[in-house]
Design a protein around this motif. Structure first.
Motif, PDB file in Angstrom:
ATOM      1  N   UNK A  50       0.858  -1.182   0.000  1.00  0.00           N
ATOM      2  CA  UNK A  50       0.000   0.000   0.000  1.00  0.00           C
ATOM      3  C   UNK A  50       0.893   1.229   0.000  1.00  0.00           C
ATOM      4  N   UNK A  51       0.253   2.392  -0.179  1.00  0.00           N
ATOM      5  CA  UNK A  51       0.972   3.659  -0.051  1.00  0.00           C
ATOM      6  C   UNK A  51       0.842   4.124   1.392  1.00  0.00           C
TER       7      UNK A  51
ATOM      8  N   UNK B  92      -5.497   3.697  -0.496  1.00  0.00           N
ATOM      9  CA  UNK B  92      -4.030   3.758  -0.473  1.00  0.00           C
ATOM     10  C   UNK B  92      -3.362   2.679  -1.324  1.00  0.00           C
ATOM     11  N   UNK B  93      -3.994   2.319  -2.428  1.00  0.00           N
ATOM     12  CA  UNK B  93      -3.471   1.304  -3.358  1.00  0.00           C
ATOM     13  C   UNK B  93      -3.313  -0.063  -2.692  1.00  0.00           C
ATOM     14  N   UNK B  94      -4.089  -0.339  -1.645  1.00  0.00           N
ATOM     15  CA  UNK B  94      -4.044  -1.659  -1.015  1.00  0.00           C
ATOM     16  C   UNK B  94      -4.366  -2.740  -2.033  1.00  0.00           C
ATOM     17  N   UNK B  95      -3.517  -3.766  -2.100  1.00  0.00           N
ATOM     18  CA  UNK B  95      -3.791  -4.912  -2.950  1.00  0.00           C
ATOM     19  C   UNK B  95      -2.861  -5.072  -4.126  1.00  0.00           C
ATOM     20  N   UNK B  96      -1.968  -4.099  -4.351  1.00  0.00           N
ATOM     21  CA  UNK B  96      -0.961  -4.274  -5.389  1.00  0.00           C
ATOM     22  C   UNK B  96       0.172  -5.164  -4.905  1.00  0.00           C
ATOM     23  N   UNK B  97       0.802  -5.879  -5.828  1.00  0.00           N
ATOM     24  CA  UNK B  97       1.906  -6.787  -5.518  1.00  0.00           C
ATOM     25  C   UNK B  97       1.508  -7.778  -4.423  1.00  0.00           C
ATOM     26  N   UNK B  98       0.325  -8.353  -4.556  1.00  0.00           N
ATOM     27  CA  UNK B  98      -0.150  -9.337  -3.586  1.00  0.00           C
ATOM     28  C   UNK B  98       0.374 -10.731  -3.940  1.00  0.00           C
ATOM     29  N   UNK B  99       0.724 -11.508  -2.926  1.00  0.00           N
ATOM     30  CA  UNK B  99       1.246 -12.852  -3.157  1.00  0.00           C
ATOM     31  C   UNK B  99       1.177 -13.655  -1.862  1.00  0.00           C
ATOM     32  N   UNK B 100       1.502 -14.947  -1.946  1.00  0.00           N
ATOM     33  CA  UNK B 100       1.416 -15.796  -0.760  1.00  0.00           C
ATOM     34  C   UNK B 100       2.283 -17.039  -0.938  1.00  0.00           C
ATOM     35  N   UNK B 101       2.697 -17.627   0.185  1.00  0.00           N
ATOM     36  CA  UNK B 101       3.427 -18.886   0.155  1.00  0.00           C
ATOM     37  C   UNK B 101       2.435 -20.016  -0.047  1.00  0.00           C
ATOM     38  N   UNK B 102       2.702 -20.850  -1.047  1.00  0.00           N
ATOM     39  CA  UNK B 102       1.817 -21.957  -1.392  1.00  0.00           C
ATOM     40  C   UNK B 102       2.321 -23.290  -0.843  1.00  0.00           C
ATOM     41  N   UNK B 103       3.655 -23.475  -0.819  1.00  0.00           N
ATOM     42  CA  UNK B 103       4.178 -24.767  -0.359  1.00  0.00           C
ATOM     43  C   UNK B 103       5.565 -24.574   0.237  1.00  0.00           C
ATOM     44  N   UNK B 104       5.918 -25.448   1.163  1.00  0.00           N
ATOM     45  CA  UNK B 104       7.193 -25.384   1.881  1.00  0.00           C
ATOM     46  C   UNK B 104       7.537 -26.786   2.365  1.00  0.00           C
ATOM     47  N   UNK B 105       8.751 -26.938   2.879  1.00  0.00           N
ATOM     48  CA  UNK B 105       9.142 -28.205   3.492  1.00  0.00           C
ATOM     49  C   UNK B 105      10.086 -27.913   4.660  1.00  0.00           C
TER      50      UNK B 105
END
Length: 323
Positions: A101-102, A182-195
């Motif tokens: 966000x900004x 405030x531009x919330x939601x740009x460059x959104x991402x998440x961890x999908x898998x791990x070990x």
């Protein structure tokens, strides 16, 4: 959060390792999701108890054992903010979301954000580019604000003395902000898998700086080949790579030989994969490949994007490698 949702228990990972140990060495100057995805996949994460947070630029602590390794990071949006409904769907399906966000740069909004105490829901209609990363942890369609109702529940990274619990527990450090603010939601991402980190494992790679550029050849399909020489006797289990668009087809091949422009002696293949999100992905080989120390091996990936004409990620900052 991803580990906890997946049943891996409550693990306190080190923010200090994240800020000090990525290839760019930017420390308190900041970072972003692709740098962290590269750090967590190429090295791993360490525990807070071994590398506690220091609010200053310090050297990377290289003595801590790694705890977890990231296998898959999915990107929801680029600089254009994802819609409220899309973010809600991802949040409900996958859990907390990294977003941006900004947060102001001086001025009235910057002052308000810096001094926020958690007692109300923020609302800001400016359209300046985002400059701060946070984590969406929930939403409330009934929260009132100056522009109406409906807001995100967000965890900041400025400690528990900033913001407030916002009615969702006892720990401070959270804020609520109106949808679309405030531009919330740009460059959104998440961890999908791990070990769990494998102390005996090795990741062979040349992109020391991670994903930093892209190449293409005038259409959405691209082939990439890379040669590795085994540093010891090993068993090849996975092939990992970035995609930069929704993919229609991804094929992975492992060859024993390559000469001129011809591959030969196919050792393994995994075909007909597709990914709904750009990001960092890991494909496990159904038949692992044993490689002797000093032997060369060739990993080939074909990527066909839905529409992007630069399908192959590149490292344009790390040291070059030839041959």
């Amino acid at each position: 959060a991803r580990i906890l949702i997946d049943g891996g228990g409550l693990v306190d990972l080190s923010e200090n390792h994240a800020k000090e140990c990525d290839w760019y060495g930017s420390s308190c100057s900041g970072g972003n999701f692709d740098r962290m995805a590269h750090l967590f996949s190429s090295q791993g994460t360490v525990l807070e108890a071994c590398d506690p947070y220091v609010a200053a630029d310090i050297a990377c602590n290289t003595s801590c054992p790694f705890s977890k390794t990231m296998l898959d990071w999915r990107i929801i949006s680029t600089d254009q903010a994802a819609s409220v409904d899309v973010l809600k769907a991802y949040l409900q399906t996958y859990g907390p979301i990294y977003t941006s966000l900004y947060a102001g740069n001086g001025g009235a909004w910057g002052t308000e954000f810096q001094n926020y105490d958690g007692s109300y829901t923020m609302h800001y209609t400016g359209l300046q580019p985002s400059n701060h990363a946070v984590m969406i942890v929930g939403f409330d369609d009934d929260l009132p604000h100056a522009g109406g109702s409906g807001a995100w529940i967000v965890k900041n990274s400025w400690g528990t003395g900033w913001g407030g619990p916002c009615g969702y527990g006892t720990e401070g450090g959270y804020f609520t902000i109106a949808y679309g603010s405030a531009r919330m939601g740009g460059w959104s991402s998440f961890i999908y898998d791990w070990q769990d980190h494998d102390p005996n494992g090795t990741l062979l790679y040349y992109d020391e700086a991670g994903y930093a550029g892209a190449v293409g050849y005038g259409n959405p399909t691209c082939w990439g080949l890379v040669k590795f020489i085994a540093p010891a006797d090993l068993t090849l289990q996975r092939v990992e790579f970035w995609t930069l668009d929704v993919t229609e087809d991804v094929d992975v091949y492992i060859y024993d030989d390559f000469s001129g422009s011809t591959t030969s002696n196919l050792l393994a293949s995994e075909l007909n994969y597709s990914f709904e999100n750009a990001g960092y992905h890991s494909i496990e080989l159904s038949t692992p490949v044993d490689v002797s120390s000093g032997d060369d091996i060739y990993a080939v990936v074909k990527i066909r994007d839905e529409s992007y004409f630069y399908p192959m990620s590149t490292d344009i900052f790390g040291p070059p490698a030839t041959g």
